[in-house]
Scaffold this motif. Structure first.
Motif, mmCIF file in Angstrom:
data_model
loop_
_atom_site.group_PDB
_atom_site.id
_atom_site.type_symbol
_atom_site.label_atom_id
_atom_site.label_comp_id
_atom_site.label_asym_id
_atom_site.label_seq_id
_atom_site.Cartn_x
_atom_site.Cartn_y
_atom_site.Cartn_z
ATOM 1 N N THR A 199 0.247 -1.282 -0.326
ATOM 2 C CA THR A 199 -0.293 -0.070 -0.088
ATOM 3 C C THR A 199 1.025 1.371 0.199
ATOM 4 O O THR A 199 1.921 1.422 0.443
ATOM 5 C CB THR A 199 -1.060 -0.299 1.483
ATOM 6 O OG1 THR A 199 -0.411 0.105 2.394
ATOM 7 C CG2 THR A 199 -1.816 -1.191 1.640
ATOM 8 N N ASN A 245 -0.403 6.894 2.532
ATOM 9 C CA ASN A 245 -1.578 7.133 3.186
ATOM 10 C C ASN A 245 -2.026 6.232 3.456
ATOM 11 O O ASN A 245 -4.087 6.331 3.236
ATOM 12 C CB ASN A 245 -2.369 8.694 2.859
ATOM 13 C CG ASN A 245 -2.675 8.421 1.425
ATOM 14 O OD1 ASN A 245 -2.169 7.530 1.099
ATOM 15 N ND2 ASN A 245 -2.917 10.174 1.433
ATOM 16 N N ARG A 246 -2.259 4.806 3.017
ATOM 17 C CA ARG A 246 -2.862 3.461 2.593
ATOM 18 C C ARG A 246 -4.503 3.442 2.038
ATOM 19 O O ARG A 246 -4.805 3.466 2.040
ATOM 20 C CB ARG A 246 -3.158 2.879 3.825
ATOM 21 C CG ARG A 246 -1.866 2.474 4.686
ATOM 22 C CD ARG A 246 -1.996 2.492 6.060
ATOM 23 N NE ARG A 246 -3.783 1.391 6.584
ATOM 24 C CZ ARG A 246 -3.217 1.899 8.076
ATOM 25 N NH1 ARG A 246 -2.199 2.387 8.676
ATOM 26 N NH2 ARG A 246 -4.565 1.248 8.241
ATOM 27 N N THR A 247 -4.535 4.594 0.629
ATOM 28 C CA THR A 247 -5.710 4.814 0.642
ATOM 29 C C THR A 247 -5.619 4.365 -0.743
ATOM 30 O O THR A 247 -5.929 3.337 -1.877
ATOM 31 C CB THR A 247 -5.891 5.937 -0.194
ATOM 32 O OG1 THR A 247 -4.798 6.373 -0.842
ATOM 33 C CG2 THR A 247 -6.250 7.075 0.767
ATOM 34 N N PHE A 277 -3.046 1.279 -3.811
ATOM 35 C CA PHE A 277 -1.792 0.656 -4.277
ATOM 36 C C PHE A 277 -0.280 1.671 -4.299
ATOM 37 O O PHE A 277 -0.955 2.540 -5.389
ATOM 38 C CB PHE A 277 -1.725 -0.825 -5.020
ATOM 39 C CG PHE A 277 -2.804 -1.592 -4.156
ATOM 40 C CD1 PHE A 277 -3.780 -1.831 -4.750
ATOM 41 C CD2 PHE A 277 -2.713 -2.234 -2.590
ATOM 42 C CE1 PHE A 277 -4.802 -2.723 -4.333
ATOM 43 C CE2 PHE A 277 -3.172 -3.180 -2.377
ATOM 44 C CZ PHE A 277 -4.600 -3.518 -2.996
ATOM 45 N N LEU A 331 -17.623 -7.350 -15.574
ATOM 46 C CA LEU A 331 -17.788 -6.477 -14.763
ATOM 47 C C LEU A 331 -18.018 -4.852 -15.047
ATOM 48 O O LEU A 331 -18.423 -4.159 -14.246
ATOM 49 C CB LEU A 331 -16.469 -6.194 -14.077
ATOM 50 C CG LEU A 331 -17.163 -6.095 -12.086
ATOM 51 C CD1 LEU A 331 -17.892 -6.744 -11.382
ATOM 52 C CD2 LEU A 331 -15.862 -6.138 -11.186
ATOM 53 N N ILE A 362 -21.055 -4.615 -16.695
ATOM 54 C CA ILE A 362 -22.342 -4.880 -15.245
ATOM 55 C C ILE A 362 -22.316 -3.641 -14.321
ATOM 56 O O ILE A 362 -23.063 -2.839 -14.507
ATOM 57 C CB ILE A 362 -21.827 -5.690 -14.215
ATOM 58 C CG1 ILE A 362 -22.679 -7.134 -15.447
ATOM 59 C CG2 ILE A 362 -22.590 -5.890 -13.635
ATOM 60 C CD1 ILE A 362 -21.997 -8.673 -14.476
ATOM 61 N N ASN A 363 -21.003 -2.547 -14.360
ATOM 62 C CA ASN A 363 -20.986 -1.506 -13.781
ATOM 63 C C ASN A 363 -21.830 -0.467 -14.588
ATOM 64 O O ASN A 363 -22.298 0.550 -13.665
ATOM 65 C CB ASN A 363 -19.762 -1.255 -13.060
ATOM 66 C CG ASN A 363 -20.105 -1.967 -11.549
ATOM 67 O OD1 ASN A 363 -20.515 -2.819 -11.350
ATOM 68 N ND2 ASN A 363 -17.869 -2.093 -11.080
ATOM 69 N N ASP A 387 -25.433 -1.017 -15.172
ATOM 70 C CA ASP A 387 -26.506 -1.661 -13.667
ATOM 71 C C ASP A 387 -27.906 -2.566 -14.023
ATOM 72 O O ASP A 387 -28.256 -2.337 -13.947
ATOM 73 C CB ASP A 387 -27.144 -0.286 -13.530
ATOM 74 C CG ASP A 387 -26.397 1.080 -13.116
ATOM 75 O OD1 ASP A 387 -26.976 1.798 -12.835
ATOM 76 O OD2 ASP A 387 -25.827 0.809 -11.820
ATOM 77 N N LEU A 388 -26.617 -3.847 -14.819
ATOM 78 C CA LEU A 388 -27.529 -4.870 -14.668
ATOM 79 C C LEU A 388 -26.904 -5.807 -13.822
ATOM 80 O O LEU A 388 -26.484 -5.688 -12.833
ATOM 81 C CB LEU A 388 -26.748 -5.803 -16.642
ATOM 82 C CG LEU A 388 -26.880 -4.923 -17.575
ATOM 83 C CD1 LEU A 388 -25.748 -5.653 -18.834
ATOM 84 C CD2 LEU A 388 -27.790 -4.997 -18.141
ATOM 85 N N PRO A 389 -28.212 -6.165 -13.317
ATOM 86 C CA PRO A 389 -27.859 -7.273 -11.910
ATOM 87 C C PRO A 389 -26.461 -7.901 -12.472
ATOM 88 O O PRO A 389 -26.251 -8.590 -13.187
ATOM 89 C CB PRO A 389 -29.566 -8.708 -12.902
ATOM 90 C CG PRO A 389 -29.749 -8.382 -13.200
ATOM 91 C CD PRO A 389 -29.354 -6.933 -13.720
ATOM 92 N N GLU A 390 -26.429 -8.525 -10.630
ATOM 93 C CA GLU A 390 -24.853 -9.127 -11.190
ATOM 94 C C GLU A 390 -24.777 -10.233 -11.590
ATOM 95 O O GLU A 390 -25.872 -10.942 -11.325
ATOM 96 C CB GLU A 390 -24.532 -9.166 -9.130
ATOM 97 C CG GLU A 390 -24.118 -8.618 -8.902
ATOM 98 C CD GLU A 390 -23.720 -9.123 -7.447
ATOM 99 O OE1 GLU A 390 -22.365 -9.929 -6.909
ATOM 100 O OE2 GLU A 390 -24.517 -8.934 -6.340
ATOM 101 N N GLN A 391 -24.213 -11.374 -12.096
ATOM 102 C CA GLN A 391 -23.632 -12.896 -12.703
ATOM 103 C C GLN A 391 -25.129 -12.583 -13.724
ATOM 104 O O GLN A 391 -25.586 -13.684 -13.852
ATOM 105 C CB GLN A 391 -23.787 -13.600 -11.849
ATOM 106 C CG GLN A 391 -22.631 -13.060 -10.202
ATOM 107 C CD GLN A 391 -22.988 -14.712 -9.218
ATOM 108 O OE1 GLN A 391 -23.871 -15.218 -9.709
ATOM 109 N NE2 GLN A 391 -21.946 -14.931 -9.105
#
Lengths: 604, 222
Positions: free
Chosen positions: A130, A133-135, A137, A315, A318-319, A322-326
């Motif tokens: 990380t 500031n660990r936000t 990588f 992914l 889908i994102n 906004d389609l349903p998962e899987q």
């Protein structure tokens, strides 16, 4: 090794008798360990990968190339003439072996570093560190991937250019010290310790690949990596023949002088022909067997990467929509993409999806040392029980490389002992220790930040032309200067049968011609394009791709020096001998005739 | 009578909370990926829990202890599951600044994740970076420990080999000198085999065998 203390052995002990192998098995395993090395595990598969499959396997190479090395030293031991002319070639072998052992042990250092880091769960190269500031990588790691980051940054801490040497990386330096200490421990008394270690170290190294191969070849994804087609067109590419010939050369560790050194500890009557053929056969079989494992690992990694690429794309779709998962699986991805592309092409274009093709992942392979440290480590991370596989793999690599180091060091130390560089009262352990210490100090330049670039230079220049020249001189020297007839007589004396027509034709015609052709072709290839190297530069705009850079002038001069140093030594030694003979002829002949008879009596 | 109020509230709601609104955050959940078969369905009760968790996080801030569940507005819930939310002030006129909401969520991210049995990857607040786990660095890196063990073993082995070599050579030298002395003394020792002393056989000149008579005695004198 214990000698009965009778009056005869007393005399030998006072004069310093030559050590012997405990048994034939020890000698055979030591030769095998020398021949089977890191070159089998990654150089051969990498060459196959570059030429698209199994082509270099089919390229026939005259087998008798190793056939003369084994009897050569046994003949020399018996003190037949021509020993002086062999001294210059031996000096060349010594220098070449010394240069090679410097960088070979550096690769062992890297293997040891990875082995030490394999004893933890999770493995350190499985995830990026990380940032402050660990936000997120570390930026360089996000660009290149965790495995490459661990190799280039946390292991090598590589500089962006060969000109910036940077500082010495202390962790690599201590690992290098440990490696040289281990090598010293194993060769401390010459073949007495080497033989025992070979017997114990070499057998276990064959077991891990054996255990891993059946597991993986059974898996369907792994079989994608195995070469499937054999195409005649690639055989017409001269580069394939060049690579095949140089590979069989380095793989068998010819012209290093190591086989000669090992064989010199054998009794005079030894079936050297059988040994030579056996070593060559086992080496080739090991190369093929290792390449099956390597290809199945590469196939596994390629299918993994391909699956991950598809998952990332799915992914994103889908994102964005906004389609349903899987709702989109890997198989239905292409259909869904086509559908979305027709309905809303601008949004799809904004996503900038990468096309995922399995062939692209199969073709992408890293050359040289990178293969083991990047591709294998990444494949290991995805396996269940990753630390175990990592320990097994790097342990195997370490044992393989160590057994080859024995041969390299033996070919450096045996000539020094024979020539009598140190006075008699200095024990062998001290000479071995001194050689190891000097090598360690010189090899510490590879622990600099630009060390990896220098190692590639050594790999490309120190090991290639020299070995071809040395082997050519050896063949020509034995066949034409020493005399084919005398050589065949010696072999008949040693093995009981004269060598057949195949061997004689190969030694007299095929091998020298082939070596000459390789040499000329190599020079031609080098002259065609100026040597350049690939640098790892995080600031490069197309990072994580390599940046092609040209070598600066002084580096090119160093390359030339490396290539020619052993040959120069041969010339200097030959000139020195000519001069010595000249001055001896001018002086009155007083003690000269004893020189040859002394050599004849130095037998068991 | 209530209808105009309802429409007004909805209008204000829509004004304050819509995709890309000021101080609004998008949330994305991947319940099936995280839980597989045990995945629950996302309904209004889950939404209520979410609003309660956000209100709880805001109440932890110094000046926002009066935040209620009703102040958290959700909108645009999709099938993904994803939605937008804003936090309004008690008067419901404007939304609270994004920085405050962000810090509140970051501080209580763990509690929110646990409430839904999800983790940082499956419950995403876009534009709110999550604090990553600190790397589990032991005080001494593991590789140094193993390196120390191996190196010590190697040094011990080298020392033993060198010492054993020195002892053997000293022993051989001692035996050598003993044998050399014995060789020198050999001439003074008489080895006896089968009752016959050996050294006379080495003597030069031979030995006269008395069984043979001499020439002179055989022939009678003239």
């Amino acid at each position: 090794m214990a000698q009965a203390l009778g009056p005869d052995s007393l005399r030998d002990h006072r004069e310093g008798g030559r050590p012997k192998w405990d048994n034939k098995f020890q000698y055979f395993l030591s030769c095998l360990g020398f021949a089977v090395g890191l070159g089998n595990v990654w150089r051969f598969p990498y060459l196959c990968q570059t030429h698209g499959g199994g082509k270099p396997v089919a390229a026939p190479v005259p087998r008798p190339v190793p056939g003369w090395e084994v009897p050569l030293q046994e003949i020399r031991q018996r003190g037949r003439g021509g020993a002086d002319t062999a001294v210059s070639a031996g000096l060349g072998c010594l220098v070449a072996s010394f240069l090679i052992s410097l960088y070979y042990n550096t690769i062992l250092t890297w293997v040891l570093w990875y082995l030490l880091n394999s004893f933890q769960q999770p493995l350190p190269w499985s995830s990026c560190p990380t940032d402050l500031n660990r936000t997120g990588f570390v930026e360089e790691c996000q660009g290149s991937g965790a495995v490459s980051y661990f190799w280039y940054r946390q292991t090598l801490n590589i500089a962006a250019d060969i000109k910036d040497s940077g500082s010495i990386q202390w962790w690599l330096l201590v690992c290098s010290a440990a490696c040289w200490a281990i090598v010293y421990m194993c060769i401390i008394r010459g073949i007495e310790t080497t033989g025992k270690v070979s017997r114990r170290a070499l057998t276990p190294t064959q077991l891990p690949p054996a255990s891993r191969t059946p597991v993986r070849v059974r898996c369907v994804p792994a079989s994608y990596g195995l070469p499937d087609s054999f195409q005649m067109q690639t055989l017409q590419n001269p580069r394939v023949w060049l690579d095949a010939a140089t590979q069989i050369f380095f793989s068998l560790s010819l012209a290093f002088g190591g086989h000669i050194a090992f064989a010199s500890y054998n009794p005079p009557r030894n079936n050297c022909k059988r040994d030579a053929v056996a070593v060559a056969l086992v080496n080739s079989v090991t190369s093929l067997y290792a390449s099956i494992t390597v290809f199945s690992v590469l196939g596994f990694k390629a299918t993994n990467d391909h699956g991950q690429c598809l998952d990332r794309n799915v992914l994103s779709l889908i994102n964005e929509f906004d389609l349903p998962e899987q709702s989109i699986s890997r198989d239905s991805y292409l259909a869904a993409l086509a559908h979305l592309n027709t309905t809303q092409p601008e949004r799809v274009a904004r996503l900038s999806l990468k096309t995922c093709r399995l062939e692209d992942f199969l073709d992408k392979s890293v050359a040289g040392p990178g293969l083991a440290f990047i591709i294998f480590t990444e494949a290991i991370v995805h396996m269940p029980g990753a630390p175990t596989w990592a320990i097994l793999f790097f342990g195997m690599l370490f044992a393989l490389g160590l057994s080859s180091m024995f041969g390299n060091m033996e070919s450096v130390i045996a000539p020094l002992l024979d020539v009598g560089v140190m006075p008699r009262w200095v024990p062998k352990e001290a000479l071995t220790g001194l050689v190891c210490l000097v090598s360690f100090l010189l090899a510490s330049c590879f622990t600099l930040q630009s060390g990896n670039y220098w190692l590639e230079i050594f790999d490309n220049f120190a090991a290639s032309l020299n070995l071809i020249i040395l082997a050519f001189l050896e063949v020509v020297g034995v066949v034409y200067v020493y005399g084919m007839k005398r050589f065949c007589d010696d072999i008949a004396w040693m093995t009981g049968r004269r060598p057949g027509l195949y061997w004689r034709v190969s030694w007299a015609l095929a091998s020298p011609l082939l070596l000459l052709t390789i040499f000329v072709a190599y020079i031609a290839f080098l002259a065609q394009k100026p040597p350049s190297y690939r640098a790892w530069n995080p600031q490069h705009e197309r990072f994580p791709e390599w940046q092609e850079k040209r070598y600066p002038g002084w580096v090119l001069a160093a390359c030339a020096l490396l290539s020619l140093l052993p040959t120069l030594c041969i010339l200097v030694a030959a000139l020195a001998q000519l001069l010595a003979r000249h001055t001896r002829r001018r002086r009155p002949r007083d003690a000269l005739p004893n020189a040859d008879t002394d050599r004849d009596t130095d037998t068991r | 009578m209530l209808w105009p109020l309802f429409i007004l509230v909805t209008a204000i709601h829509a004004q304050l909370c819509h995709p890309g609104a000021e101080n609004a955050f998008k949330v994305r959940l991947s319940i099936k990926t995280a839980l597989g078969e045990k995945a629950y369905a996302w309904d209004i009760n889950e939404e209520y829990l979410f609003r309660a968790m956000v209100a709880f996080s805001m109440r932890k801030l110094p000046k926002r202890e009066a935040t209620e569940v009703a102040h958290v507005l959700l909108c645009n819930v999709t099938q993904r599951v994803s939605f937008w939310f804003v936090v309004t002030d008690p008067s419901k006129n404007h939304t609270l600044p994004a920085a405050e909401v962000q810090s509140a969520i970051r501080m209580n991210r763990n509690r929110i994740n646990n409430a839904f049995s999800l983790n940082d990857r499956t419950l995403e607040f876009l534009k709110i970076p999550s604090t990553l786990e600190p790397p589990t660095d032991p005080s001494v890196p593991i590789w140094i420990i193993i390196f120390g063990v191996i190196f010590c073993m190697v040094i011990v082995a080298i020392t033993l080999l060198i010492l054993s070599g020195i002892w053997e050579s000293r022993r051989k030298n001692a035996e050598l000198s003993q044998l050399i002395d014995a060789e020198d003394r050999c001439e003074n020792m008489i080895t006896i085999e089968n009752g016959i002393p050996c050294n006379p056989l080495d003597a030069k000149g031979g030995r006269i065998n008395d069984a043979f008579v001499t020439e002179d005695e055989r022939l009678t004198p003239l």
